[in-house]
Write an enzyme that holds these catalytic residues in place. Structure first.
Site, short mmCIF file in Angstrom:
data_model
loop_
_atom_site.label_atom_id
_atom_site.label_comp_id
_atom_site.label_asym_id
_atom_site.label_seq_id
_atom_site.Cartn_x
_atom_site.Cartn_y
_atom_site.Cartn_z
N GLY A 296 -11.56 2.47 5.18
CA GLY A 296 -10.75 1.95 4.22
C GLY A 296 -9.65 2.20 3.26
N HIS A 297 -9.11 1.32 2.58
CA HIS A 297 -7.25 2.58 1.43
C HIS A 297 -8.52 3.45 0.26
CE1 HIS A 297 -7.09 -1.63 -0.65
NE2 HIS A 297 -7.98 -1.43 -0.44
N ASN A 298 -8.26 4.51 -0.25
CA ASN A 298 -8.72 5.07 -0.95
C ASN A 298 -10.19 5.10 -1.03
OD1 ASN A 298 -6.80 2.96 -2.31
ND2 ASN A 298 -6.48 4.66 -3.86
N GLN B 47 1.24 -1.37 -0.29
CA GLN B 47 -0.30 0.50 0.22
C GLN B 47 0.71 1.20 -0.24
OE1 GLN B 47 -3.96 -1.00 0.55
NE2 GLN B 47 -2.81 -2.40 -0.47
#
Length: 348
Positions: A235-237, A194
């Site tokens: 969460g990511h993004n 990541q």
């Protein structure tokens, strides 16, 4: 700290009635003392206001004559926030950079920054004027933190992140931990690095033990004025718009885009890769299953329009026990009919 009621009224731009008494604090209607200010937001507490010992009550015009001294407001809740802010004691007792903190030689700290013992500030980190880093906090390499921010004890701000001005990060929050990304292989789950970042805009508040994952490749973004409660997972993004409210134990899946002014109440579940439009409200414990249009209110799991949910929950659910009894009775009657029919066939 103590203020004359007249001075407090001038500070807030409000009118007051009664005597110009000294105000030394703020308390609830049932516990306030004669030198404290209390407040009435909800008329259902009017009986408490009529019996309160508070020296003054912050309230709206229709109720100001119920007490000897009143501070009169058109927006009681907003002015209450201002009053409490005046009397609130800030956390902390130190100023300057403690010798017990680790500050990398390549970090850049404004001379007005405060860093408590046992905090860590990594290489090439930049921290702006008036910001306070409390004990045990970790500020990673290359991270930028703006002016007048507070990073409370044991919060983690990983490397390469960007935080704006007037941001509050509460104890135990983790910003920039790895997003949840794995590739399935014949021999198990292979971690996908990541390598993105997190951007936090101005005037954002992040609650205790909340986690905001760094993006896989791009940016996880929290825009200005958004307030995130404790124990929230982002969460990511993910992109969260301006002036949103995200309440405790909500989970937001990766790459979801949330518009401006959205409210996600407690324990809301939001899947990945969906869009929630501006001004949408998702009620507590709701499970969102797809895109949400702007301005709608959803409730339930799966989430549905609020009126539809209230009809289902308020009308149908209470009838389920009786419906169950009726079905059991009908099953017995049907079984008896079948048995009688079978018996008639045997007699033939």
């Amino acid at each position: 700290m103590s203020m004359k009621l007249s001075a407090l009224a001038r500070e807030l731009g409000l009118d007051y009635t009664g005597a110009d008494i000294d105000i030394a604090g703020v308390n609830t209607l049932d516990k306030a003392c004669p030198d404290e200010l209390s407040f009435l937001v909800n008329p259902k507490y009017l009986s408490q206001m009529e019996k309160t010992k508070a020296g003054c009550v912050l309230t709206s015009g229709p109720y100001a004559d119920k007490v000897p001294n009143a501070l009169v407001s058109d927006n009681v809740y907003m002015d209450l926030a201002k009053v409490v802010d005046l009397f609130a004691k800030p956390q902390g007792c130190l100023s300057g950079v403690s010798e017990l903190a680790y500050i990398h030689p390549d970090a850049q700290l404004d001379e007005t920054v405060t860093v408590y013992p046992f905090a860590f500030v990594g290489a090439e980190a930049v921290i702006g004027a008036g910001t306070t880093i409390f004990a045990g906090a970790y500020i990673g390499e290359g991270t930028t933190i703006g002016t007048q921010c507070i990073v409370y004890p044991n919060a983690v701000v990983m490397g390469g992140l960007s935080i704006g001005n007037n941001v509050i990060v509460h104890p135990g929050a983790v910003l920039g931990g790895d997003g949840y990304g794995y590739a399935q292989t014949p021999v198990g789950h292979r971690k996908i690095p990541q390598i993105g970042t997190v951007q936090i805009a101005d005037n954002v508040e992040i609650g205790s033990n909340t986690t905001i994952d760094r993006a896989a490749l791009d940016t996880t973004s929290i825009k200005q004025g958004t307030k995130i409660d404790n124990l929230v997972q982002v969460g990511h993004n993910v992109e969260i718009g301006e002036h949103c409210l995200v309440i405790g134990q909500t989970g937001i899946g990766g790459s979801t885009v949330i518009g401006n002014g959205v409210v996600l109440a407690g324990q809301v579940g939001v899947p990945d890769n969906i869009k929630i439009g501006d001004g949408a409200i998702i009620g507590a414990k709701s499970g969102v299953s797809g895109d949400v249009a702007p301005g709608v209110t959803l409730l339930g799991a799966p989430a549905m329009p609020a009126k539809q949910y209230m009809r289902a929950a308020g009308v149908c659910l209470p009838k389920l026990p009786d419906l169950f009894k009726r079905v059991k009775k009908l099953e017995k009657e049907l079984a008896a009919v079948k048995a009688e029919a079978a018996s008639g066939e045997d007699d033939e």
